[in-house]
Design a protein around this motif. Structure first.
Motif, PDB file in Angstrom:
ATOM      1  N   TYR A   1       0.791  -1.525  -0.036  1.00 19.15           N
ATOM      2  CA  TYR A   1       0.120  -0.051  -0.024  1.00 19.15           C
ATOM      3  C   TYR A   1       1.026   1.626  -0.314  1.00 19.15           C
ATOM      4  O   TYR A   1       0.891   2.205  -0.167  1.00 19.15           O
ATOM      5  CB  TYR A   1      -0.815  -0.388   1.878  1.00 19.15           C
TER       6      TYR A   1
ATOM      7  N   GLN B   1      -4.785   4.919   3.406  1.00 20.90           N
ATOM      8  CA  GLN B   1      -6.227   4.243   4.241  1.00 20.90           C
ATOM      9  C   GLN B   1      -7.297   4.125   2.930  1.00 20.90           C
ATOM     10  O   GLN B   1      -8.335   3.500   2.959  1.00 20.90           O
ATOM     11  CB  GLN B   1      -6.005   5.354   5.211  1.00 20.90           C
TER      12      GLN B   1
ATOM     13  N   LYS C   1      -6.654   0.910   1.294  1.00 21.99           N
ATOM     14  CA  LYS C   1      -7.422  -0.348   2.178  1.00 21.99           C
ATOM     15  C   LYS C   1      -8.769   0.211   1.857  1.00 21.99           C
ATOM     16  O   LYS C   1      -9.620  -1.235   2.092  1.00 21.99           O
ATOM     17  CB  LYS C   1      -7.341   0.259   3.266  1.00 21.99           C
TER      18      LYS C   1
ATOM     19  N   GLU D   1     -10.479  -1.460  -1.553  1.00 26.18           N
ATOM     20  CA  GLU D   1     -10.686  -2.880  -1.134  1.00 26.18           C
ATOM     21  C   GLU D   1     -11.164  -3.581  -0.280  1.00 26.18           C
ATOM     22  O   GLU D   1     -11.949  -4.251  -0.756  1.00 26.18           O
ATOM     23  CB  GLU D   1      -8.858  -3.088  -0.877  1.00 26.18           C
TER      24      GLU D   1
END
Length: 98
Positions: free
Chosen positions: A5, A62, A65, A68
């Protein structure tokens, strides 16, 4: 495979390949390869690129994430809706490949 990431986030700034990694710290000490990929060791390698703040990079991480997780939740919800319509797991797998 684990997603990186940190690097994915960095690639969203300045149009992509704008950064590299320092090989030595400010005192001239060699940075071991395993420790290099940290915000404090980023170096700009593309003319005109600007260093995003660490807060901006963390916010982008963030965001990636969350996107996802949202995609996984939608996938699970879609599978459940197909089950609720009476499809079997094998039929669902045949339709969506998962």
């Amino acid at each position: 495979m684990d997603r990186d990431y940190f690097q994915e986030a960095l690639h969203t700034f300045n149009g992509g390949n704008w950064y590299g990694w320092k090989t030595h710290d400010d005192s001239g000490n060699k940075i071991p390869n395993k420790d290099r990929m940290q915000y404090k060791y980023i170096k700009i390698i593309k003319d005109g690129a600007t260093m995003p703040t660490e807060a901006d990079v963390n916010a982008k991480i963030q965001e990636l994430k969350d996107a996802e997780a949202n995609a996984e939740n939608k996938k699970a919800s879609g599978k459940q809706k197909l089950k609720d319509l009476g499809l079997t797991d094998d039929e669902i797998q045949a339709l969506i490949g998962v």
